[in-house]
Design a protein around this motif. Sequence first.
Motif, PDB file in Angstrom:
ATOM      1  N   GLN A  52      61.858  40.160  55.479  1.00  0.00           N
ATOM      2  CA  GLN A  52      61.097  40.517  54.282  1.00  0.00           C
ATOM      3  C   GLN A  52      59.737  41.113  54.648  1.00  0.00           C
ATOM      4  O   GLN A  52      59.272  42.053  54.009  1.00  0.00           O
ATOM      5  N   LEU A  53      59.073  40.575  55.676  1.00  0.00           N
ATOM      6  CA  LEU A  53      57.765  41.096  56.069  1.00  0.00           C
ATOM      7  C   LEU A  53      57.861  42.510  56.613  1.00  0.00           C
ATOM      8  O   LEU A  53      56.989  43.352  56.340  1.00  0.00           O
ATOM      9  N   PHE A  56      58.121  44.615  53.769  1.00  0.00           N
ATOM     10  CA  PHE A  56      56.841  44.611  53.053  1.00  0.00           C
ATOM     11  C   PHE A  56      55.875  45.606  53.677  1.00  0.00           C
ATOM     12  O   PHE A  56      55.219  46.388  52.977  1.00  0.00           O
ATOM     13  N   ASP A 190      50.456  42.338  45.788  1.00  0.00           N
ATOM     14  CA  ASP A 190      51.165  41.100  45.465  1.00  0.00           C
ATOM     15  C   ASP A 190      52.579  41.449  45.031  1.00  0.00           C
ATOM     16  O   ASP A 190      52.787  42.422  44.299  1.00  0.00           O
ATOM     17  N   PHE A 208      60.593  34.675  47.432  1.00  0.00           N
ATOM     18  CA  PHE A 208      59.441  34.993  48.264  1.00  0.00           C
ATOM     19  C   PHE A 208      58.276  35.425  47.374  1.00  0.00           C
ATOM     20  O   PHE A 208      58.449  36.234  46.453  1.00  0.00           O
ATOM     21  N   THR A 209      57.097  34.893  47.684  1.00  0.00           N
ATOM     22  CA  THR A 209      55.871  35.327  47.017  1.00  0.00           C
ATOM     23  C   THR A 209      54.898  35.811  48.086  1.00  0.00           C
ATOM     24  O   THR A 209      54.539  35.056  48.993  1.00  0.00           O
ATOM     25  N   PHE A 210      54.493  37.081  47.986  1.00  0.00           N
ATOM     26  CA  PHE A 210      53.596  37.700  48.949  1.00  0.00           C
ATOM     27  C   PHE A 210      52.229  37.929  48.293  1.00  0.00           C
ATOM     28  O   PHE A 210      52.158  38.437  47.176  1.00  0.00           O
ATOM     29  N   ALA A 212      48.745  39.818  49.721  1.00  0.00           N
ATOM     30  CA  ALA A 212      48.256  40.545  50.899  1.00  0.00           C
ATOM     31  C   ALA A 212      46.921  41.220  50.614  1.00  0.00           C
ATOM     32  O   ALA A 212      46.656  41.671  49.494  1.00  0.00           O
ATOM     33  N   VAL A 238      48.644  38.693  55.252  1.00  0.00           N
ATOM     34  CA  VAL A 238      49.614  38.312  54.223  1.00  0.00           C
ATOM     35  C   VAL A 238      49.847  36.804  54.259  1.00  0.00           C
ATOM     36  O   VAL A 238      49.989  36.217  55.337  1.00  0.00           O
ATOM     37  N   THR A 239      49.911  36.213  53.086  1.00  0.00           N
ATOM     38  CA  THR A 239      50.393  34.842  52.937  1.00  0.00           C
ATOM     39  C   THR A 239      51.718  34.900  52.194  1.00  0.00           C
ATOM     40  O   THR A 239      51.826  35.562  51.159  1.00  0.00           O
ATOM     41  N   VAL A 240      52.726  34.229  52.745  1.00  0.00           N
ATOM     42  CA  VAL A 240      54.072  34.249  52.173  1.00  0.00           C
ATOM     43  C   VAL A 240      54.506  32.825  51.862  1.00  0.00           C
ATOM     44  O   VAL A 240      54.404  31.940  52.716  1.00  0.00           O
TER      45      VAL A 240
END
Length: 289
Positions: A52-53, A56, A190, A208-210, A212, A238-240
């Motif tokens: 996912q990252l 992203f 986001d 997943f909640t991003f 950044a 980023v915080t995931v």
Amino acid sequence: MRLENQVLAKGMAILFSVMLLMVAGCGDDETTNNNTITGSSTDPEYVAVRTQLDEFVDSTVTFFENGLNTIQGISDGDIIIPPQYAVVPEQQDSWDTSYVDGWHIIQIAYTHRNQSDEGVWQMSLTDSIQYSLNGVPQESWQNRDQLVFKHHWTYDVFDTTVTHSSIVGATDFTFSNLNSSFGTITGSRDITIHNKTVTNDSTVWRDFTFAADVNNVTVKNSTYTGWTNCPSSGSISVTVEMVYKKDTDDPVTTTWHATFTFSNGSLTASISKGNTVWSYTKNLCVVPQ
């Protein structure tokens, strides 16, 4: 619109191994002198999050390009100029452009239908673009040294009983120094991704909640090719949060942190969960001469 790839769920054996890793602290990992653990590249949780990252970061760089595409103007009467707004009006449910209080606003909504005219998936887009010169908003793109690009979008399906993904995202980028050889991009992004995988023996959800921050990313204005969206420098932090749920089991939530540093088109990544750290470097794009 670029959509993040769907992450495929693993079976019961992998879920069991994930639980063991969480309890045992990844026995195959190497502990370093500063009390951090070098994570295993085959850790199922890491594989899901990194997939996912990677998507992203790729899509964020694409949104850099979308914003830069508007530098030459976003509308001329009823014609929308930048490539990401190339729509066929008679195939759209709705689309509109306007200029309100210093902002060019573009709205598009679309429903994809099957041969029976039943909705399969739907998307919506609302973009707000503001040109400014010395801090003063400009209606014309010709007089500007800064651009603000706000991108909001949704993607969803009608049948949620089968394997599917849905996405809600928001991007807010400021492009500065547009009258120079290097532009600077700062802002935030986001996104929430809901994945559901249905198989014969189970149903698995991964949400997943991003959140950044884009930190002083620089891009080059080439004499021959114009503006590039390939970063020359800067970083994204980023915080995931990932929520994993299988059938009727209680959901399991993990929090991850990532920093992506750019250097002339190359990417250095550091991803962590607790005191476990994964690192890698890869070529992301090519900065034109």
